[in-house]
Design a protein around this motif. Structure first.
Motif, mmCIF file in Angstrom:
data_model
loop_
_atom_site.group_PDB
_atom_site.id
_atom_site.type_symbol
_atom_site.label_atom_id
_atom_site.label_comp_id
_atom_site.label_asym_id
_atom_site.label_seq_id
_atom_site.Cartn_x
_atom_site.Cartn_y
_atom_site.Cartn_z
ATOM 1 N N GLY A 226 40.763 68.874 35.733
ATOM 2 C CA GLY A 226 41.654 67.610 36.133
ATOM 3 C C GLY A 226 41.723 67.564 37.843
ATOM 4 O O GLY A 226 42.235 66.968 38.165
ATOM 5 N N LYS A 227 40.672 68.438 38.333
ATOM 6 C CA LYS A 227 40.572 68.248 39.596
ATOM 7 C C LYS A 227 39.471 67.385 40.131
ATOM 8 O O LYS A 227 38.716 67.047 39.559
ATOM 9 N N GLU A 228 39.338 67.223 41.549
ATOM 10 C CA GLU A 228 38.480 66.095 41.975
ATOM 11 C C GLU A 228 37.329 66.942 42.270
ATOM 12 O O GLU A 228 37.243 67.933 43.188
ATOM 13 N N PRO A 229 35.996 66.334 41.843
ATOM 14 C CA PRO A 229 34.740 67.144 42.244
ATOM 15 C C PRO A 229 34.502 67.048 43.596
ATOM 16 O O PRO A 229 35.234 66.173 44.447
ATOM 17 N N VAL A 230 33.721 67.942 44.052
ATOM 18 C CA VAL A 230 33.319 68.115 45.644
ATOM 19 C C VAL A 230 32.266 66.917 45.850
ATOM 20 O O VAL A 230 31.341 66.829 45.081
ATOM 21 N N ALA A 231 32.542 66.073 46.798
ATOM 22 C CA ALA A 231 31.641 64.823 47.001
ATOM 23 C C ALA A 231 30.425 65.447 47.923
ATOM 24 O O ALA A 231 30.743 65.941 48.952
ATOM 25 N N LEU B 145 36.066 57.339 47.703
ATOM 26 C CA LEU B 145 34.981 57.789 47.464
ATOM 27 C C LEU B 145 35.009 58.599 46.080
ATOM 28 O O LEU B 145 35.654 59.667 46.260
ATOM 29 N N THR C 90 33.420 65.027 30.606
ATOM 30 C CA THR C 90 33.025 64.562 31.951
ATOM 31 C C THR C 90 31.980 63.386 31.436
ATOM 32 O O THR C 90 31.210 63.405 30.593
ATOM 33 N N LYS D 260 39.720 64.956 52.129
ATOM 34 C CA LYS D 260 40.071 63.853 51.434
ATOM 35 C C LYS D 260 39.353 62.420 51.885
ATOM 36 O O LYS D 260 38.633 61.857 51.157
ATOM 37 N N ASP E 227 26.676 70.987 41.040
ATOM 38 C CA ASP E 227 27.157 70.446 39.656
ATOM 39 C C ASP E 227 28.117 70.957 38.701
ATOM 40 O O ASP E 227 28.935 70.319 38.039
ATOM 41 N N THR F 90 38.611 62.132 37.345
ATOM 42 C CA THR F 90 39.505 62.603 38.035
ATOM 43 C C THR F 90 39.212 61.663 39.311
ATOM 44 O O THR F 90 38.516 60.642 39.486
ATOM 45 N N GLY F 91 40.440 61.628 40.275
ATOM 46 C CA GLY F 91 40.518 61.015 41.770
ATOM 47 C C GLY F 91 40.772 59.579 41.334
ATOM 48 O O GLY F 91 41.454 59.232 40.230
ATOM 49 N N HIS G 79 21.349 73.300 32.647
ATOM 50 C CA HIS G 79 21.870 72.901 33.909
ATOM 51 C C HIS G 79 21.032 71.963 34.493
ATOM 52 O O HIS G 79 21.458 71.522 35.594
ATOM 53 N N GLU H 120 22.197 71.929 41.603
ATOM 54 C CA GLU H 120 22.658 72.135 40.152
ATOM 55 C C GLU H 120 23.858 72.954 40.087
ATOM 56 O O GLU H 120 24.856 73.015 39.174
ATOM 57 N N TRP I 259 34.061 73.005 52.498
ATOM 58 C CA TRP I 259 34.887 72.238 53.063
ATOM 59 C C TRP I 259 35.217 70.784 52.353
ATOM 60 O O TRP I 259 34.496 70.436 51.699
ATOM 61 N N SER J 39 19.126 69.150 36.242
ATOM 62 C CA SER J 39 19.640 67.585 36.486
ATOM 63 C C SER J 39 18.599 66.576 36.552
ATOM 64 O O SER J 39 18.778 65.581 36.623
ATOM 65 N N THR K 79 37.019 61.627 30.598
ATOM 66 C CA THR K 79 37.912 62.054 31.786
ATOM 67 C C THR K 79 37.260 62.013 33.121
ATOM 68 O O THR K 79 35.922 62.157 33.178
ATOM 69 N N VAL L 12 32.949 60.127 43.046
ATOM 70 C CA VAL L 12 31.722 60.326 42.359
ATOM 71 C C VAL L 12 31.712 60.187 40.849
ATOM 72 O O VAL L 12 30.861 59.752 40.357
ATOM 73 N N GLU M 150 31.390 69.924 37.031
ATOM 74 C CA GLU M 150 31.981 69.710 35.982
ATOM 75 C C GLU M 150 33.238 70.504 35.514
ATOM 76 O O GLU M 150 34.133 70.054 34.885
ATOM 77 N N LEU N 73 35.400 71.452 37.803
ATOM 78 C CA LEU N 73 36.589 70.881 38.492
ATOM 79 C C LEU N 73 36.966 69.622 37.559
ATOM 80 O O LEU N 73 38.480 69.483 37.413
ATOM 81 N N ILE N 74 36.095 68.753 37.148
ATOM 82 C CA ILE N 74 36.549 67.678 36.339
ATOM 83 C C ILE N 74 37.616 68.153 35.153
ATOM 84 O O ILE N 74 38.660 67.484 34.936
ATOM 85 N N LEU N 75 36.750 69.228 34.494
ATOM 86 C CA LEU N 75 37.575 69.273 33.289
ATOM 87 C C LEU N 75 38.915 70.016 33.570
ATOM 88 O O LEU N 75 39.857 69.828 32.764
#
Lengths: 251, 637, 274
Positions: free
Chosen positions: A48-53, B549, B497, A11, A38, B543-544, B276, A35, A8, B278, B541, B551, A42, A44-46
Motif C-alpha cells: 500500500g505504499k508508493e513505489p520509488v519513481a 507523478l 499490481t 514527494k 522493480d 497506490t499514490g 524478474h 529489475e 532518496w 523486465s 491495486t 508510475v 512491487e 511497496l505497492i502490495l
C-alpha cells in the motif's frame, strides 16, 4: 543475496526530501539494477505504499533515460555502463547501496529519483543541429568525409544525453555533453557553415541553464556510459575561443 | 464498409509522382492557419513534426518521455535500407520493392511499398546532410552492408547505433524547429484520448505525467506516431513505456485496426534468465552475418559448448536452408529456434536458447575484425550474461520485437477517421506479414520526411475547417471520461499490481499467440484474456494519487488498454486461417514446417472495427492486388 | 570593460586561468633555476640577486607588474568560478565517490588559497624584509677584479674600470683611449641575499612553512599544468598522456628543487660559513 538500500525519497519539487532505508532479501545476481528496484516497487505497492519513481525506458543502455547516482557514482560502479545495464552480480551479499538522484541546479528533482533534464534539450534547441530542411539535401555521396573524421564524429555522437557527466562533476558542468554535440558537427563538412555560431549559441545557452564551469577533473569522462572523451571538451574550448575572436556577433 | 485505399492509378513507378502532382497544395502564407498535433517523437513523429514545421504549419508535438530523444527508435541497432546501389551489386528501387513485398509474404500493399523504396534514397541524403555519422570507407564514401536476408548490400549503418543516430538527426531537426518556435514541444504528457467533432479528429486529451493534470489540445489534424504494441507480450525488446494506448484509443473512436496478429519475433535476443525479467535485449541481427547458429544434435546434451565436437552439432539453419543459411528471414529463424528447443535440444539453464557461434569467423577473419564489427554488441552481451562471447558461443532466443499490424491507413497515411494520420510502426502499411531487417527505420523516416508533408496538405486543401476551441463539449466530455477512469483505477484497492496483470497477460499471449498459433489455443486465450480483464477491474491495486507523478497509475492505464487490445489480436490470429510471414498457424504448414499461405482466401488486409469492449469486432477487408510482383511461395532454400 | 566581461563566460574564464597560470609557472621555473644558484655559493647567488635588482632597470618592474596582474586575474577568476560552481551544485550527495578526479584536482581552490597566503608571507620575508628585518638588512662586501687605467697621453692617474682586461694594452673607453696600468681589487657593498636565505631557513618554522608551501604548490601544479593544455584545446590522444606525465614530472621537479634549499640549510650542508 541480501541488500540494504538507502534511497532518496522526495514527494515533489517543493518537498525537502530524505534518505529512506529498505531491506531486500532475495536479490538474484542475474537481475539488472532496475529489475532489483522493480522488485522493491512491487513489494511497496502490495504494502500500500508508493513505489520509488525513477526514470527509465529502453533498458538496453541507449535511450539515456535512466539515471541514479549509486554509491556516489552516476550509473554505479561498472565502467561504460548505464544503470539499466548494470547487473547485481557487481554487488555482494550484505552490501549497502545508496541511491540518489542526479544532482545539479540545472537538473531539479521532480520526484524521488526523477530529475528534469530538459536543460539539455534547450541547449540542443539553441544550436545542436545542422540547419538543413527536409528535401534540400544533395546526394549523400556528393561530399566525402574522411573515415578518420567520420569515426571521430561517431565517437562524439555516441552521447546518449543521460546527464551523468553533469551529475558526476562537482561543478555540475555540462561541458562533455555540449562538447560532444559541437564536436560531432565540427568534424563533418556538413557542419562547417554554422560552426562558429553553433558553438557560441550552445555554450551561451549552457551557461544560462546554470551549469558550472569545467575544472578539468575528467570525472565526466570516467562515468560516461558511452565513454565520450574529454578531448572533445578541449576541441570545443579551442573552437569557442576562435569563434569568440572572429565572430562579430556577441552571443 | 468498403475500405478505399486511394491508390493512384497508373503504372506503379509513376503513382507517387502523379499523386504528388494531383494533390492539393496549400499556399505558403496559409499554412500557418493550420495546426497539426503530432503524438510520439520517434523517427516518424520527430521527422514529421520537423518537416511540417519547416513548411509553415503550426505544430504541437507530444511525448510521454522527458525528451523527444528518448523514443524507442533509438534502440534500433543494425541499419537502414536504401536502394542507392552504391556497392554496384545490382540493387535498384525495383529490387528493394520486390524484396520488401516478398519478405512481407505478399500481404502488403504494392503501391505503398514501391513508394517506400522510391523515397529510401532521399532519406539517406537527408540524414547525411543532417550530420548523421554513417560508417564510411577510407575513400570517404558511405559503407554498406548486407543485412537480414538481403542478397545485396543496401544497408547503411552507424556502428551498432544506427537507430540512435537517425533519431538524433530527426531530433536535431525537431530541436531546430522548437528553437525557432515553429513547434511547441510537450514532454511528459501521455495521450489519453482523441476528440472527434463532426466526424473528424479535432484534438487530443492528455495527462501531464508530473502534475496529473488532464488537458485538451485542439488541431486541424492529428498524427499518431506512437509505435507498436509488442509489449502486449510483457517481455519484448520494446522499451518499458511502449504501449498500445494511443492507437487503441483511436480504434475505440472509429479507426480500424489492421492485421494486429502480424507480430514479428526477432531471432537474436538474449534469453530470459528468470521471473524478474523486465525486458528482452536484442542483439543486432547483423551478428548473423558472421555467427553460425547451432544446437547439439542430441537431446539434453549438457556439455559446455566448446566441448561438443563438430559432428555432434546441428547447424540447423544451414542444413535446412542452404542458400540463405544463417541469414534466413526472421520468422523462419525464430520458428526454427523454437522447434529445436521444443525438441529438447535447447541450451542454457532454461533450455530456451540456441548458440550463435563466432569461432569460425574469428579464425577466418581474426579477432580484431570481429571486434570492429560487433565490439559493442559483444560487450553488451557480456555485461548482461557475464559470459565472454569471444571465448564461448552466445546464447540467443527469439523475442517479440516489432509489430507489422497497426491502424489501417490509406495511401495518404490517413486512417478511417478523417484527419487522423498514422505513421511509422503505428500504422500497418508497408511490411505486410513480416518486416525485413533495416526496413523499420526506412519506413518511419519515409512516412515522416517524405510522405506526410505532401498528403497532409491534400487533406487540408480538400476540407473546410470550422474554428474550434478546447471549450467544445466533446473535449469536456473526453476530459471527464479520462478523469473518471483515472479515479476508478485508483479506487479499486485490490491485491495485484499492474505489472502482475501485465505479466500474466504476456504469458497468455506468448503461449497462444506468439511464434506459432493454433485454433484451440487462440480460442482458449479468448476465454483467458476477458477473465483476466475482469479480474483486473476488481483486484487491481494502484497506490499514490492522481495529481502527482504516479508510475503505477501510468502503468495501470496502459495495461488496461493492452487487456482490451489483446482480444482484437487474438480474433485476428484466429480468423486469419492461414500461415503467412510472421503469423504462423500450425494447421497450415508444408511438411517441412514452412508457412503455407492461402492466397485464395486471405490475400487481403483484415481491418477490425470496434463494437464495444468484450464484443467481437467487425472484420473489414481490403483486398490486396499484386500486379507487379507475382504471388509465389516464399522459398529460402 | 573586457577586463570584467570575460567573467561572464566560463570558457573565457578558464582561458584566463590557463594563460595567467602559464605565466606564473614560467616565473616559478625561472625563480627555481635562480634559487639553485645558492648551491654554487654566496658570490654567485648574491650577484644573481644584484643583477635582478639593480642591473635590469625598468624591466624588473615590468615583470613584477606582469606577475602581479597575472596573480590578481588568476585569483579573482578562480574565486568567481568557485562561487559559480558552488551555485551550480547546491545539493551535495549523501555519499560521493570519485572515479577519476584526483585529490589534487579537487583541492585546487584550497591549495591555491594556501599558496597565496604563503606567497604573501614569502614576499614579506624575502622581498620587502618586513618579517625578519635583521635577516634582510645584511650587507655583503665583495671584491671585483678591475684594471687601473690611465688616459693615454695624460698624467691623470688611475681610474678603476671593470671593462678593462689585461689582455689589451690599450683600450677604447667612452671615446677616449686608455692604457692599462695593473690589477686592482674593488670592494663594493650589496644586499646579502645569500645570508638572508641561510639565516631565514635556519629558523625551523620558516623552513617548515616553506616546505609545506612548496608541497602545496606541487599539488597545485600537478593538476594545473596539464589542465592548461586541456583548457587551451591541446588534447590529442597521441600526446595527452605525455602531457599528464610531464605535468607530474615538472611539478615534482619544481618541488624538489625548492625544498632542497631549506633541507640542506637546516642540516648545515649549505651555508656553513655564514
Amino acid at each position: 543475496m541480501k541488500l540494504t538500500l538507502y534511497i532518496w525519497r522526495q514527494k515533489n519539487a517543493a518537498d525537502k526530501g530524505h534518505m529512506e532505508k529498505y531491506q531486500l532479501n532475495d536479490v538474484m545476481e542475474d537481475m539488472s539494477f532496475l529489475e532489483m528496484l522493480d522488485v522493491l516497487n512491487e513489494d511497496l505497492i502490495l504494502k500500500g505504499k508508493e513505489p520509488v519513481a525513477f526514470d527509465h525506458d529502453c533498458r538496453e543502455g541507449i535511450c539515456g533515460a535512466c539515471s541514479l547516482t549509486i554509491n556516489g557514482v552516476p550509473h554505479g560502479p561498472e565502467k561504460a555502463t548505464t544503470t539499466c545495464q548494470l547487473h547485481m552480480r557487481k554487488f555482494k551479499d550484505g552490501d549497502s547501496i545508496y541511491i540518489e538522484p542526479f544532482r545539479a541546479k540545472a537538473f531539479p528533482v521532480i520526484k524521488d529519483l526523477v530529475v528534469d533534464r530538459s536543460a539539455f534539450d534547450r541547449i540542443m534547441q539553441a544550436g545542436g543541429f545542422i540547419g538543413v530542411s527536409t528535401g534540400n539535401a544533395p546526394d549523400a555521396h556528393s561530399v566525402p568525409v574522411s573515415k578518420k573524421n567520420a569515426d571521430l564524429a561517431m565517437d562524439a555522437a555516441a552521447c546518449i544525453g543521460c546527464g551523468a557527466c553533469v551529475a558526476a562533476c562537482p561543478n555540475a558542468a555540462a561541458m562533455l555533453f555540449v562538447a560532444a554535440k559541437v564536436s560531432q558537427f565540427a568534424l563533418l563538412p556538413q557542419g562547417q557553415p554554422e560552426r562558429k555560431k553553433r558553438v557560441l549559441s550552445m555554450v551561451s545557452q549552457m551557461q544560462k541553464e546554470g551549469f558550472g564551469a569545467c575544472t578539468n577533473f575528467y570525472e565526466c569522462e570516467a562515468v560516461c556510459p558511452k565513454q565520450v572523451s574529454v578531448r572533445f571538451i578541449a576541441k570545443m574550448n579551442r573552437d569557442y575561443l576562435c569563434s569568440r575572436v572572429t565572430e562579430a556577433v556577441e552571443v | 464498409m468498403t475500405l478505399d485505399s486511394k491508390i493512384p492509378s497508373g503504372p506503379i513507378q509513376d503513382k507517387w509522382d502523379k499523386h504528388k502532382f494531383e494533390m492539393k497544395l496549400i499556399n505558403p502564407a496559409n499554412k500557418r492557419k493550420y495546426k497539426v498535433i503530432v503524438v510520439g517523437t520517434g523517427l516518424a513523429g520527430a521527422s514529421a513534426a520537423a518537416s511540417l514545421a519547416e513548411l509553415g504549419y503550426v505544430v504541437e508535438a507530444f511525448t510521454y518521455n522527458d525528451s523527444p530523444r528518448r523514443a524507442h527508435s533509438i534502440a534500433a541497432q543494425g541499419g537502414i535500407n536504401a536502394a542507392k546501389n552504391y556497392p554496384n551489386d545490382g540493387d535498384s528501387i525495383w529490387r528493394l520493392f520486390y524484396d520488401t513485398v516478398k519478405g512481407g509474404d505478399f500481404r502488403s500493399r504494392e503501391a505503398n511499398v514501391y513508394r517506400l523504396a522510391q523515397v529510401s534514397n532521399n532519406i539517406i541524403d537527408q540524414c547525411v546532410a543532417q550530420g548523421v555519422p554513417f560508417a564510411r570507407e577510407y575513400g570517404g564514401l558511405l559503407d554498406n552492408r548486407s543485412f537480414g536476408g538481403a542478397q545485396v548490400s543496401r544497408t547503411f549503418y552507424a556502428r551498432g547505433q544506427t537507430g540512435q543516430q537517425l533519431l538524433l538527426g530527426a531530433y536535431s531537426a525537431l530541436s531546430r524547429a522548437i528553437g525557432k518556435k515553429q513547434v511547441t514541444m510537450h514532454i511528459r504528457k501521455e495521450l489519453k484520448d482523441l476528440v472527434i467533432i463532426d466526424g473528424r479528429v479535432r484534438g487530443i486529451v492528455t495527462r501531464d505525467l508530473v502534475s496529473g493534470k488532464i488537458e485538451s489540445y485542439w488541431a486541424d489534424a492529428v498524427i499518431l506516431a506512437t509505435g507498436g504494441y509488442g509489449n502486449v507480450f510483457f517481455l519484448s525488446t520494446n522499451a518499458q513505456a511502449c504501449n498500445v494506448t494511443a492507437t487503441y484509443r483511436a480504434y475505440k473512436k472509429g479507426a480500424f485496426f489492421a492485421n494486429p496478429c502480424y507480430t514479428q519475433i526477432h531471432p537474436t535476443c538474449i534469453p530470459v534468465s528468470g521471473e524478474h525479467q523486465s525486458k528482452l535485449t536484442l542483439m543486432s541481427e547483423s551478428l548473423r552475418n558472421d555467427g553460425r547458429i547451432w544446437v547439439p544434435k542430441n537431446q539434453g546434451d549438457k556439455r559446455k559448448p566448446n566441448d561438443i565436437p563438430e559432428n555432434e552439432r546441428d547447424y540447423y539453419l544451414e542444413r535446412k536452408y542452404p542458400s540463405f543459411g544463417n541469414l534466413s528471414p526472421r520468422d523462419i529463424s525464430s520458428r526454427s529456434a523454437k522447434e529445436v528447443c521444443d525438441e529438447g535440444r535447447g541450451v542454457g539453464s532454461t533450455g530456451y536458447g540456441v548458440y550463435l557461434d563466432f569461432a569460425d569467423a574469428i579464425n577466418r577473419l581474426g579477432k580484431h575484425v570481429i571486434e570492429e564489427r560487433y565490439g559493442n554488441l559483444f560487450e553488451m552481451y557480456e555485461r548482461i550474461t557475464g559470459e565472454d562471447p569471444y571465448m564461448t558461443p552466445m546464447r540467443i532466443y527469439p523475442a517479440s520485437h516489432y509489430t507489422m499490424g497497426g491502424l489501417w491507413v490509406d495511401y495518404n497515411l490517413m486512417s478511417t477517421i478523417p484527419g487522423l494520420h498514422v505513421l511509422g510502426e503505428a500504422n500497418f502499411s508497408d511490411h505486410g506479414a513480416n518486416r525485413l531487417g533495416a526496413s523499420a527505420l526506412m519506413q518511419g523516416l519515409a512516412d515522416g520526411y517524405f510522405v506526410i508533408p505532401y498528403t497532409i496538405g491534400n487533406y487540408f486543401g480538400s476540407n473546410k475547417f470550422d474554428k474550434i476551441t478546447i471549450e467544445h463539449e466533446e473535449f469536456k466530455k473526453a476530459e471527464a471520461e479520462v478523469a473518471e477512469k483515472t479515479n476508478t483505477l485508483l479506487s479499486i484497492n485490490g491485491k495485484k499490481t499492474p505489472t502482475m496483470f501485465h505479466r500474466e497477460l504476456g504469458k497468455i499471449m506468448w503461449e497462444y499467440c506468439g511464434m506459432a498459433r493454433n485454433e484451440a489455443g487462440l480460442k482458449k486465450a479468448l476465454e483467458l484474456v476477458p477473465a483476466l480483464r475482469e479480474e483486473f477491474w476488481q483486484n487491481l491495486t494502484v497506490t499514490g494519487e492522481g495529481n502527482d507523478l504516479n508510475v503505477s497509475l501510468e502503468k495501470a492505464g496502459r495495461v488496461a488498454d493492452f487487456l482490451e487490445f489483446a482480444e482484437v489480436m487474438l480474433w485476428d490470429a484466429l480468423e486469419r486461417n492461414e500461415s503467412c510471414g510472421a503469423h504462423f498457424r500450425e494447421e497450415h504448414q508444408y511438411p517441412d514446417g514452412e508457412a503455407k499461405r492461402d492466397d485464395e482466401h486471405f490475400t487481403h488486409v483484415a481491418a477490425w472495427e470496434f463494437q464495444g469492449v468484450g464484443k467481437k469486432p467487425i472484420r473489414n477487408i481490403e483486398p490486396l492486388e499484386f500486379e507487379n510482383v507475382k504471388l509465389a511461395v516464399r522459398s529460402y532454400k | 570593460m573586457i577586463l570584467i566581461n570575460y567573467l561572464k563566460s566560463t570558457i573565457l574564464s578558464k582561458f584566463v586561468m590557463a594563460v595567467t597560470g602559464i605565466i606564473l609557472v614560467l616565473f616559478i621555473i625561472g625563480h627555481c633555476i635562480g634559487n639553485m644558484q645558492l648551491f654554487i655559493g654566496r658570490e654567485s647567488f648574491n650577484s644573481y640577486a644584484y643583477f635582478l635588482q639593480e642591473r635590469i632597470g625598468e624591466l624588473l618592474w615590468i615583470m613584477r607588474i606582469g606577475l602581479i596582474l597575472s596573480l590578481i586575474f588568476h585569483v579573482v577568476t578562480s574565486i568567481r568560478l568557485k562561487f559559480l560552481n558552488l551555485g551550480a551544485k547546491p545539493k551535495k550527495y549523501e555519499v560521493k565517490n570519485y572515479v577519476k578526479a584526483k585529490l589534487t584536482s579537487r583541492t585546487m581552490i584550497w591549495t591555491g588559497i594556501m599558496i597565496f597566503a604563503f606567497v604573501t608571507y614569502h614576499i614579506l620575508q624575502f622581498t620587502t624584509g618586513t618579517i625578519y628585518p635583521g635577516d634582510y638588512n645584511r650587507t655583503d662586501y665583495y671584491t671585483t677584479n678591475a684594471m687601473s687605467v690611465k688616459k693615454l697621453g695624460s698624467d691623470e692617474c688611475c681610474t678603476k674600470s671593470r671593462e678593462a682586461t689585461a689582455k689589451d694594452a690599450i683600450i677604447n673607453y667612452r671615446g677616449n683611449q686608455y692604457e692599462t696600468a695593473g690589477n686592482h681589487p674593488i670592494i663594493s657593498e650589496r644586499h646579502d641575499a645569500y645570508g638572508m636565505v641561510i639565516h631565514g631557513f635556519r629558523r625551523p618554522i620558516v623552513a617548515i612553512l616553506y616546505i609545506i608551501g612548496m608541497i602545496l604548490l606541487g599539488f597545485h601544479l600537478n593538476h594545473a599544468i596539464q589542465s592548461a593544455f586541456q583548457t587551451l584545446g591541446y588534447n590529442n590522444p597521441k600526446y595527452f598522456n605525455k602531457i599528464v606525465v610531464g605535468s607530474t614530472v615538472l611539478s615534482t621537479l619544481i618541488v624538489l628543487c625548492f625544498i632542497s634549499l631549506p633541507i640542506t640549510i637546516i642540516f648545515g650542508l649549505v651555508g656553513g660559513g655564514v
